[in-house]
Design an enzyme around this catalytic site. Structure first.
Site, PDB file in Angstrom:
ATOM      1  N   ASP A  89      39.626 -51.800  -9.710  1.00 28.37           N
ATOM      2  CA  ASP A  89      39.905 -52.798  -8.670  1.00 28.37           C
ATOM      3  C   ASP A  89      39.771 -54.217  -9.259  1.00 28.37           C
ATOM      4  OD1 ASP A  89      40.260 -53.594  -5.989  1.00 28.37           O
ATOM      5  OD2 ASP A  89      38.108 -53.618  -5.591  1.00 28.37           O
ATOM      6  N   HIS A  90      40.746 -55.082  -8.993  1.00 26.82           N
ATOM      7  CA  HIS A  90      40.674 -56.503  -9.406  1.00 26.82           C
ATOM      8  C   HIS A  90      40.358 -56.664 -10.889  1.00 26.82           C
ATOM      9  CE1 HIS A  90      40.897 -58.174  -5.374  1.00 26.82           C
ATOM     10  NE2 HIS A  90      40.030 -57.272  -4.977  1.00 26.82           N
ATOM     11  N   GLY A 214      39.742 -56.694   1.546  1.00 27.63           N
ATOM     12  CA  GLY A 214      38.814 -57.374   2.449  1.00 27.63           C
ATOM     13  C   GLY A 214      38.821 -56.796   3.859  1.00 27.63           C
ATOM     14  N   ASN A 235      41.357 -51.213   1.544  1.00 30.24           N
ATOM     15  CA  ASN A 235      40.191 -51.368   0.670  1.00 30.24           C
ATOM     16  C   ASN A 235      38.931 -51.671   1.482  1.00 30.24           C
ATOM     17  OD1 ASN A 235      42.068 -51.192  -1.356  1.00 30.24           O
ATOM     18  ND2 ASN A 235      41.465 -53.080  -2.377  1.00 30.24           N
ATOM     19  N   ALA A 237      34.694 -52.178   1.011  1.00 32.21           N
ATOM     20  CA  ALA A 237      33.507 -52.260   0.155  1.00 32.21           C
ATOM     21  C   ALA A 237      32.278 -52.666   0.973  1.00 32.21           C
ATOM     22  CB  ALA A 237      33.739 -53.244  -0.986  1.00 32.21           C
TER      23      ALA A 237
HETATM   24  P1  13P Z   1      35.472 -55.892   1.508  1.00 37.25           P
HETATM   25  O1  13P Z   1      34.223 -55.893   0.724  1.00 37.25           O
HETATM   26  O2  13P Z   1      35.647 -57.154   2.266  1.00 37.25           O
HETATM   27  O3  13P Z   1      35.637 -54.651   2.325  1.00 37.25           O
HETATM   28  O4  13P Z   1      36.703 -55.888   0.462  1.00 37.25           O
HETATM   29  C1  13P Z   1      37.012 -54.730  -0.237  1.00 37.25           C
HETATM   30  C2  13P Z   1      38.081 -54.977  -1.223  1.00 37.25           C
HETATM   31  O5  13P Z   1      39.058 -55.663  -0.957  1.00 37.25           O
HETATM   32  C3  13P Z   1      37.966 -54.350  -2.515  1.00 37.25           C
HETATM   33  O6  13P Z   1      39.042 -54.656  -3.345  1.00 37.25           O
HETATM   34  O1  G3H Z   2      37.214 -56.741  -4.022  1.00 40.70           O
HETATM   35  C1  G3H Z   2      36.133 -56.386  -4.474  1.00 40.70           C
HETATM   36  C2  G3H Z   2      35.114 -55.770  -3.620  1.00 40.70           C
HETATM   37  O2  G3H Z   2      34.923 -56.534  -2.468  1.00 40.70           O
HETATM   38  C3  G3H Z   2      33.841 -55.539  -4.349  1.00 40.70           C
HETATM   39  O3  G3H Z   2      33.515 -56.735  -4.977  1.00 40.70           O
HETATM   40  O4  G3H Z   2      31.941 -55.547  -6.524  1.00 40.70           O
HETATM   41  O5  G3H Z   2      32.624 -57.931  -6.875  1.00 40.70           O
HETATM   42  O6  G3H Z   2      31.123 -57.318  -4.967  1.00 40.70           O
HETATM   43  P1  G3H Z   2      32.201 -56.896  -5.891  1.00 40.70           P
HETATM   44 ZN    ZN Z   3      39.750 -56.642  -3.054  1.00 49.52          ZN
END
Ligand code: 13P
Ligand code: G3H
Ligand code: ZN
Length: 290
Positions: A89-90, A214, A235, A237
């Protein structure tokens, strides 16, 4: 099952108006919670790991973090009978290449900060490599901010331009497009609404499965409408972290003598299983593992 390329399940979801949940994991227990919830709901699922999750897992070394997460992800997927994908991811270009080499079955190139032309060029190059290995590729147009506690001006968010989304897909060949509709990463409450008119306009030009980043901060009605309009990968998290950490906090607060990590991490895992199950049902993926 071995780790799968999730694209056929994403395409199926996209065609039939439901979503596939992509759940971020930072720890062994969180990975277990995701696959156990998917198994309980007979749902395909994506485990995803962010750049910061890799740094954490590798105690500062990203490559070690990737190795840990690849190894744990494979074991987690093999422990259940539903399709599981392991997604990066990212990520930047180097991380994407390392993840492909280590057996991740899906990757996201995040071209944040690059010009449109640079974003296209890199995403296209990585997409060719990913596809040659049977790996699913996501990239992003627009910005879903990661304020991490800092002040954010919602008016300054770079929402996805529908024409650019169309051009980007044609120029790169990616499988899934992350778009910005007003959501923000890391919110603990579902206080944000999406620009659904923009989503409609994007969907008129683009038939590729779209990705909502998000989602934790987005109200449920909007997520449900967004899924009907083409958001196929959702997604999640923060909502999962909140459930996990809330349960750990409660257990520790109830017993100051407790020292066995299995007793509090296990409660966190159980709490996260419930919230992942609820999200799998909510996006419509429950029962869709085939
Ligand atoms: P949130 O933490 O806001 O659910 O975002 C998750 C996300 O976009 C991971 O790529
Ligand atoms: O998009 C990413 C997720 O929100 C998790 O981010 O692992 O950097 O907190 P993080
Ligand atoms: Zn994200």
């Amino acid at each position: 099952m071995t780790l799968q390329n999730i694209l056929p399940w994403i395409q199926e979801a996209h065609q039939h108006g439901y979503g596939i949940a992509a759940c971020n994991a930072n720890t062994l227990e969180q990975m277990q919670a995701i696959v156990l919830a998917a198994q309980a709901e007979n749902a395909p699922v994506i485990i995803q790991v962010s750049h910061r999750a890799l740094q954490y897992a590798g105690s500062g070394s990203e490559i070690l973090g990737l190795q840990y997460m690849a190894a744990i992800g494979k074991v987690a997927a093999n422990s259940v009978q539903v399709p599981v994908s392991l997604h990066l991811d990212h990520a930047n270009e180097q991380e994407v290449l390392q993840a492909i080499a280590l057996g991740f079955t899906s990757v996201m190139f995040d071209g944040e900060g690059l010009s449109f032309a640079e974003n296209v060029a890199t995403a296209k190059r990585l997409c060719t490599i990913a596809h040659s290995r049977g790996i699913c590729m996501e990239a992003e147009i627009g910005e879903v901010p990661k304020p991490d506690g800092a002040e954010l001006d919602p008016a300054a968010i770079d929402l996805t331009n529908p024409d650019e989304a169309e051009q980007f897909i044609h120029a790169t060949g990616i499988d899934m497009l992350a778009i910005a509709l007003g959501s923000v990463h890391g919110l603990k409450d579902k206080s944000v609404s999406l620009d659904l008119e923009r989503l409609r306009a994007i969907r008129e030009r683009v038939d590729t499965p779209l990705v909502l980043h998000g989602s934790s901060g987005v109200n449920n009605d909007n997520i449900a409408q967004g899924i009907k309009l083409g958001l196929a990968k959702i997604n999640i998290a923060t909502q999962l972290n909140k459930a996990f950490t809330g349960a750990v906090r409660d257990v520790l607060a109830a017993d100051e003598e407790l020292v066995d990590p299995r007793k509090y991490l296990g409660q966190g895992r159980d709490a996260q299983i419930e919230v992942v199950r609820e999200r799998l049902r909510f996006v419509g993926a429950a029962g869709k593992a085939g």
